[in-house]
Design a protein around this motif. Structure first.
Motif: not given
Length: 185
Positions: A38-61
């Motif tokens: 939750d707290e991880i920010k990703v540099d999305f084309y110059g904008t720090p964005s939460p990781i869940n806003q640039v990828a789909t997160l899942a827990v398959p196992e």
């Protein structure tokens, strides 16, 4: 008058418990949880964005988190952000999906985590007690200003203490639940 103070106090105490639950979500247990990221920010084309806003997160196992970036070019950026977050997790990707395997915790590490959880619970209890103190101060001020009687003050103080005790019990309950989850092998 006193009801407003008590309701306000109770609301603040509920928020404290919610904050504790959120903190507990961030604590790494042996089980996979998207809350770890939750707290991880990703540099999305110059904008720090939460990781869940640039990828789909899942827990398959139970011990695996998968991230499927919406843009394949983001995979190295997301991996770098995860590595920089110092979670002790190493991302592995297959070109489309990033996998995070959660290693099982050692007994010693579990005990350290429980100590950390206990400290967070104690901090929450201190916050609840501070809220209680503020509420009692407000009630005493009202009594001093002759807005409530001395009897009303005593009654309200007892009610404040009862509400405080119930919230402290909830904090203990949340702690015990999380402790059980952490100590589970």
């Amino acid at each position: 008058m006193t009801k407003d103070v008590i309701n306000n106090m109770s609301t603040h105490m509920d928020k404290t418990i919610d904050a504790l639950r959120k903190e507990y979500q961030r604590v790494r247990t042996g089980r996979a949880s998207t809350g770890l990221l939750d707290e991880i920010k990703v540099d999305f084309y110059g904008t720090p964005s939460p990781i869940n806003q640039v990828a789909t997160l899942a827990v398959p196992e139970p011990r695996t988190i998968t991230l499927q970036p919406w843009d394949a070019k983001m995979i190295p950026v997301i991996e770098k952000a995860i590595m920089n977050a110092n979670l002790g997790l190493t991302p592995a990707n297959d070109g489309k999906v990033i996998r995070l395997n959660i290693p099982p915790l050692t007994e010693e590490r579990r005990k350290d985590i429980v100590k950390q959880l206990k400290k967070l619970a104690e901090d929450a209890k201190v916050a609840v007690r501070n809220i209680r103190r503020d509420a009692i101060d407000e009630l005493k001020k009202q009594e001093k200003d002759k807005k409530i009687s001395e009897d009303d003050l005593k009654r309200a103080e007892k009610e404040v203490q009862d509400v405080t005790n119930s919230h402290v019990a909830k904090i203990d309950e949340v702690f015990v639940h999380k402790e059980k989850e952490v100590m589970e092998v």
